[in-house]
Design a protein around this motif. Structure first.
Motif, PDB file in Angstrom:
ATOM      1  N   LYS A  46       0.501  -1.163   0.192  1.00  0.00           N
ATOM      2  CA  LYS A  46       0.006  -0.085  -0.304  1.00  0.00           C
ATOM      3  C   LYS A  46       0.967   0.975  -0.133  1.00  0.00           C
ATOM      4  O   LYS A  46       2.229   1.116   0.854  1.00  0.00           O
ATOM      5  CB  LYS A  46      -0.861   0.221   0.937  1.00  0.00           C
ATOM      6  CG  LYS A  46      -1.540   1.169   1.189  1.00  0.00           C
ATOM      7  CD  LYS A  46      -3.124   0.552   2.399  1.00  0.00           C
ATOM      8  CE  LYS A  46      -3.525   2.022   2.465  1.00  0.00           C
ATOM      9  NZ  LYS A  46      -4.596   2.285   3.886  1.00  0.00           N
ATOM     10  N   TRP A  47       0.474   2.338  -0.542  1.00  0.00           N
ATOM     11  CA  TRP A  47       1.086   3.559  -0.953  1.00  0.00           C
ATOM     12  C   TRP A  47       0.649   4.572  -0.400  1.00  0.00           C
ATOM     13  O   TRP A  47      -0.698   4.813  -0.002  1.00  0.00           O
ATOM     14  CB  TRP A  47       1.143   4.111  -2.135  1.00  0.00           C
ATOM     15  CG  TRP A  47       2.024   3.365  -2.966  1.00  0.00           C
ATOM     16  CD1 TRP A  47       1.746   2.339  -4.100  1.00  0.00           C
ATOM     17  CD2 TRP A  47       3.506   4.120  -2.670  1.00  0.00           C
ATOM     18  NE1 TRP A  47       2.926   2.312  -4.305  1.00  0.00           N
ATOM     19  CE2 TRP A  47       4.038   2.549  -4.558  1.00  0.00           C
ATOM     20  CE3 TRP A  47       4.254   5.207  -3.120  1.00  0.00           C
ATOM     21  CZ2 TRP A  47       5.491   2.644  -4.382  1.00  0.00           C
ATOM     22  CZ3 TRP A  47       5.450   4.916  -3.594  1.00  0.00           C
ATOM     23  CH2 TRP A  47       5.863   3.729  -4.114  1.00  0.00           C
ATOM     24  N   THR A  48       2.019   5.149   1.582  1.00  0.00           N
ATOM     25  CA  THR A  48       1.042   5.902   1.807  1.00  0.00           C
ATOM     26  C   THR A  48       1.505   7.653   1.758  1.00  0.00           C
ATOM     27  O   THR A  48       2.959   7.145   0.897  1.00  0.00           O
ATOM     28  CB  THR A  48       1.357   5.159   2.914  1.00  0.00           C
ATOM     29  OG1 THR A  48       2.764   4.833   3.635  1.00  0.00           O
ATOM     30  CG2 THR A  48       0.201   4.020   3.210  1.00  0.00           C
ATOM     31  N   GLU A  49       1.310   7.838   2.832  1.00  0.00           N
ATOM     32  CA  GLU A  49       1.651   9.285   2.550  1.00  0.00           C
ATOM     33  C   GLU A  49       3.271   8.744   2.823  1.00  0.00           C
ATOM     34  O   GLU A  49       4.804   9.464   2.987  1.00  0.00           O
ATOM     35  CB  GLU A  49       1.875  10.000   3.651  1.00  0.00           C
ATOM     36  CG  GLU A  49       0.627  10.981   2.680  1.00  0.00           C
ATOM     37  CD  GLU A  49      -0.528  11.623   4.055  1.00  0.00           C
ATOM     38  OE1 GLU A  49       0.184  11.819   4.931  1.00  0.00           O
ATOM     39  OE2 GLU A  49      -1.380  12.899   3.705  1.00  0.00           O
ATOM     40  N   GLN A 124      -5.780  11.489   4.646  1.00  0.00           N
ATOM     41  CA  GLN A 124      -4.930  10.629   5.051  1.00  0.00           C
ATOM     42  C   GLN A 124      -5.868   9.047   3.938  1.00  0.00           C
ATOM     43  O   GLN A 124      -5.454   8.052   2.766  1.00  0.00           O
ATOM     44  CB  GLN A 124      -4.574   9.394   5.991  1.00  0.00           C
ATOM     45  CG  GLN A 124      -3.226   9.154   6.196  1.00  0.00           C
ATOM     46  CD  GLN A 124      -2.766   8.661   7.186  1.00  0.00           C
ATOM     47  OE1 GLN A 124      -3.347   8.643   7.635  1.00  0.00           O
ATOM     48  NE2 GLN A 124      -1.111   8.793   7.356  1.00  0.00           N
ATOM     49  N   ASN A 125      -7.339   9.078   4.865  1.00  0.00           N
ATOM     50  CA  ASN A 125      -8.034   8.224   4.262  1.00  0.00           C
ATOM     51  C   ASN A 125      -8.506   8.735   2.579  1.00  0.00           C
ATOM     52  O   ASN A 125      -8.708   8.181   1.633  1.00  0.00           O
ATOM     53  CB  ASN A 125      -9.510   8.156   4.721  1.00  0.00           C
ATOM     54  CG  ASN A 125      -8.854   7.051   6.138  1.00  0.00           C
ATOM     55  OD1 ASN A 125      -8.221   6.530   5.988  1.00  0.00           O
ATOM     56  ND2 ASN A 125      -9.605   7.192   7.163  1.00  0.00           N
ATOM     57  N   SER A 128      -5.807   7.582   0.469  1.00  0.00           N
ATOM     58  CA  SER A 128      -5.047   6.471   0.408  1.00  0.00           C
ATOM     59  C   SER A 128      -5.962   5.805  -0.238  1.00  0.00           C
ATOM     60  O   SER A 128      -6.004   4.484  -0.804  1.00  0.00           O
ATOM     61  CB  SER A 128      -4.750   5.803   1.612  1.00  0.00           C
ATOM     62  OG  SER A 128      -6.159   6.022   2.447  1.00  0.00           O
TER      63      SER A 128
END
Length: 130
Positions: A46-49, A124-125, A128
């Motif tokens: 998963k790509w996150t900040e 963030q949600n 994502s």
């Protein structure tokens, strides 16, 4: 002062000190940044900040490390850089500033996430889900 190479030094032994610092930094930096890029790009799903920040930081560090051999060779007069001196020094300092800037953005993001946790979670949600 030494005007025959790209860097200006005030002390006679400074190039030797630079060499003693640059070689371990170059070797460890390349090894650990390539390892970090491999983990962030190939192993995580998963790509996150935070993952985007870390990939950008590793790329900026690799670009900075790319200039170190040229700086070292020009310091010992093994590389005649001439007109490329400004490009070499500019690349070195721009990449240093890029690394500092990315770390500053990460710190600001973490501060906002701690200061305003609910707003940070919504943002963030939202990103994502893409």
């Amino acid at each position: 002062m030494n005007h025959s190479s790209c860097s200006i030094t005030a002390y006679e032994n400074f190039p030797l000190v630079q060499l003693c610092v640059y070689i371990p930094v170059l070797l460890l930096g390349i090894l650990l940044n390539v390892l970090a890029l491999w983990v962030f790009c190939c192993k995580l799903r998963k790509w996150t900040e935070t993952r985007v920040y870390m990939v950008n930081l590793a790329v900026a560090d690799c670009l900075l490390l790319f200039t170190l051999p040229f700086k070292t060779l020009s310091q010992f007069h093994q590389l005649k850089v001439g007109k490329w001196c400004l490009v070499l020094e500019g690349g070195y300092f721009i990449n240093r500033l890029m690394s500092i800037g990315i770390i500053t953005v990460v710190a600001a993001d973490r501060y906002l996430a701690i200061k305003y946790p609910l707003k940070a979670k919504k943002t963030q949600n939202k990103y994502s889900q893409r």
